[in-house]
Design an enzyme around this catalytic site. Structure first.
Site, mmCIF file in Angstrom:
data_model
loop_
_atom_site.group_PDB
_atom_site.id
_atom_site.type_symbol
_atom_site.label_atom_id
_atom_site.label_comp_id
_atom_site.label_asym_id
_atom_site.label_seq_id
_atom_site.Cartn_x
_atom_site.Cartn_y
_atom_site.Cartn_z
ATOM 1 N N MET A 1 -9.205 8.004 -0.064
ATOM 2 C CA MET A 1 -9.974 8.440 1.118
ATOM 3 C C MET A 1 -10.546 9.837 0.888
ATOM 4 S SD MET A 1 -7.448 7.218 4.152
ATOM 5 C CE MET A 1 -6.594 5.641 4.092
ATOM 6 N N ASP B 1 -6.408 -6.400 4.791
ATOM 7 C CA ASP B 1 -5.802 -5.070 4.793
ATOM 8 C C ASP B 1 -5.758 -4.479 6.201
ATOM 9 O OD1 ASP B 1 -4.962 -2.517 4.135
ATOM 10 O OD2 ASP B 1 -6.773 -1.981 3.015
ATOM 11 N N SER C 1 0.854 -1.194 0.000
ATOM 12 C CA SER C 1 0.000 0.000 0.000
ATOM 13 C C SER C 1 0.882 1.234 0.000
ATOM 14 C CB SER C 1 -0.896 0.011 1.236
ATOM 15 O OG SER C 1 -1.413 1.312 1.403
ATOM 16 N N MET D 1 -11.145 -5.893 6.265
ATOM 17 C CA MET D 1 -10.361 -4.882 6.989
ATOM 18 C C MET D 1 -9.977 -5.423 8.368
ATOM 19 S SD MET D 1 -9.949 -2.461 4.904
ATOM 20 C CE MET D 1 -8.939 -1.501 6.040
ATOM 21 N N HIS E 1 -1.482 -1.471 -4.050
ATOM 22 C CA HIS E 1 -2.727 -1.112 -3.358
ATOM 23 C C HIS E 1 -2.815 0.416 -3.205
ATOM 24 C CE1 HIS E 1 -6.098 -2.097 -0.649
ATOM 25 N NE2 HIS E 1 -5.662 -1.110 0.126
ATOM 26 N N HIS F 1 -8.735 0.843 -3.451
ATOM 27 C CA HIS F 1 -9.616 0.620 -2.299
ATOM 28 C C HIS F 1 -10.316 1.946 -2.015
ATOM 29 C CE1 HIS F 1 -9.589 -0.133 2.382
ATOM 30 N NE2 HIS F 1 -10.813 -0.036 1.898
ATOM 31 N N ASP G 1 -5.014 3.515 -1.705
ATOM 32 C CA ASP G 1 -6.053 3.869 -0.737
ATOM 33 C C ASP G 1 -6.642 5.237 -1.057
ATOM 34 O OD1 ASP G 1 -6.103 1.641 1.153
ATOM 35 O OD2 ASP G 1 -3.999 2.156 1.466
ATOM 36 N N MET H 1 -12.438 4.363 -0.149
ATOM 37 C CA MET H 1 -13.035 4.672 1.157
ATOM 38 C C MET H 1 -13.725 6.014 1.001
ATOM 39 S SD MET H 1 -9.766 3.397 3.340
ATOM 40 C CE MET H 1 -8.767 3.311 1.869
HETATM 41 C C1 DX5 Z 1 -6.105 1.737 5.876
HETATM 42 C C2 DX5 Z 1 -5.760 1.328 4.477
HETATM 43 C C3 DX5 Z 1 -4.658 0.361 4.360
HETATM 44 C C4 DX5 Z 1 -3.333 0.862 4.880
HETATM 45 C C5 DX5 Z 1 -2.608 -0.328 5.387
HETATM 46 O O1 DX5 Z 1 -7.225 2.519 5.819
HETATM 47 O O2 DX5 Z 1 -6.880 0.743 3.845
HETATM 48 O O3 DX5 Z 1 -4.500 -0.105 3.035
HETATM 49 O O4 DX5 Z 1 -2.549 1.498 3.927
HETATM 50 O O5 DX5 Z 1 -1.471 0.108 5.999
HETATM 51 P P1 DX5 Z 1 -0.723 -0.751 7.099
HETATM 52 O O6 DX5 Z 1 -0.220 -1.985 6.408
HETATM 53 O O7 DX5 Z 1 0.345 0.166 7.536
HETATM 54 O O8 DX5 Z 1 -1.711 -1.080 8.174
HETATM 55 ZN ZN ZN Z 2 -6.513 -0.241 1.880
#
Ligand code: DX5
Ligand code: ZN
Length: 222
Positions: free
Chosen positions: A41, A179, A12, A141, A37, A70, A39, A72
């Protein structure tokens, strides 16, 4: 456990150094990352803001790795086409954000990319059962989404296992991705609980040796 299963690793970039993103992506690519990956947000569904299709499009130009986005974000339907055009290969939405989840999944699949559903730690497995036959991926998650570097919630191992058993009974195709808080110490347990894809941010990109960190996580699952 089937000995032939092989884990996929999806670093990620949330924990990467963004002033050096190009180089950091090349490092994980060379170290054998399977997916990247991303993220996304929105500061509403989760208490943090990251980046959108513009950055994804730029990343698409510098790597051949499959891009695993992903989302969010609230009302993800509005952005599916933009992320498709930006070049993602996997698009995952949160069940908590989709009142018409089946429609959303069909919309993603209409672009011939992989469609995934994800659920927060406190969301019961029953919320996704009906959609399992329609998805390519189930993202479990193991932290509350919003930030990298949080602690893996151990109790989620049971949930991963339950979902993997349900999947085996219903639809052998959907991959199980996990994740949050994955590192070299717990990767094997997560894999053995049923994960096919491991996301890892902090434990890879915050390590002094990014390449070795990724390789060590993979080796730990053997
Ligand atoms: C959290 C994200 C993850 C995050 C994971 O909201 O969805 O993908 O980047 O990071 P680590 O591996 O540091 O928990
Ligand atoms: Zn993620």
């Amino acid at each position: 456990m089937n000995k032939k299963r092989k884990v996929l690793i999806a670093p990620s970039i949330l924990s990467a150094n963004f002033t050096n993103l190009d180089k950091q992506i090349k490092i994980v690519e060379k170290a054998g990352a399977d997916w990247l990956h991303l993220d996304i947000m929105d500061g509403n569904f989760v208490p943090n803001i990251t980046f959108g299709p513009l950055v994804v499009e730029a990343i698409r130009k510098i790597t051949h790795l499959p891009l695993d986005a992903h989302l969010m974000i609230i009302n993800p339907d509005r952005y599916i086409e933009q992320f498709y055009k930006a070049g993602v290969d996997v698009l995952t939405v949160h069940v908590e954000t989709c009142p018409h989840l089946h429609r959303t999944i069909q919309q993603i699949k209409s672009y011939n990319i992989k469609a995934g559903v994800t659920l927060n730690p406190a969301t019961p497995t029953s919320m996704i059962i009906e959609i399992i036959p329609f998805v390519d991926l189930i993202l479990v998650m193991t932290v509350n989404p919003g930030f990298g570097g949080q602690k893996f919630i151990d109790k989620m191992l049971e949930k991963i296992n339950t979902i993997s058993k349900i999947r085996d009974n219903m639809n052998k195709k959907a991959l199980i991705e996990v994740d949050g808080g994955i590192n070299v110490k717990n990767a094997k347990q997560v894999f053995e609980a049923g994960a096919d894809v491991l996301v890892a941010g902090n434990s890879i990109f915050k390590n002094k040796n990014i390449s070795k960190a990724l390789i060590d996580i993979r080796k730990s699952t053997f």
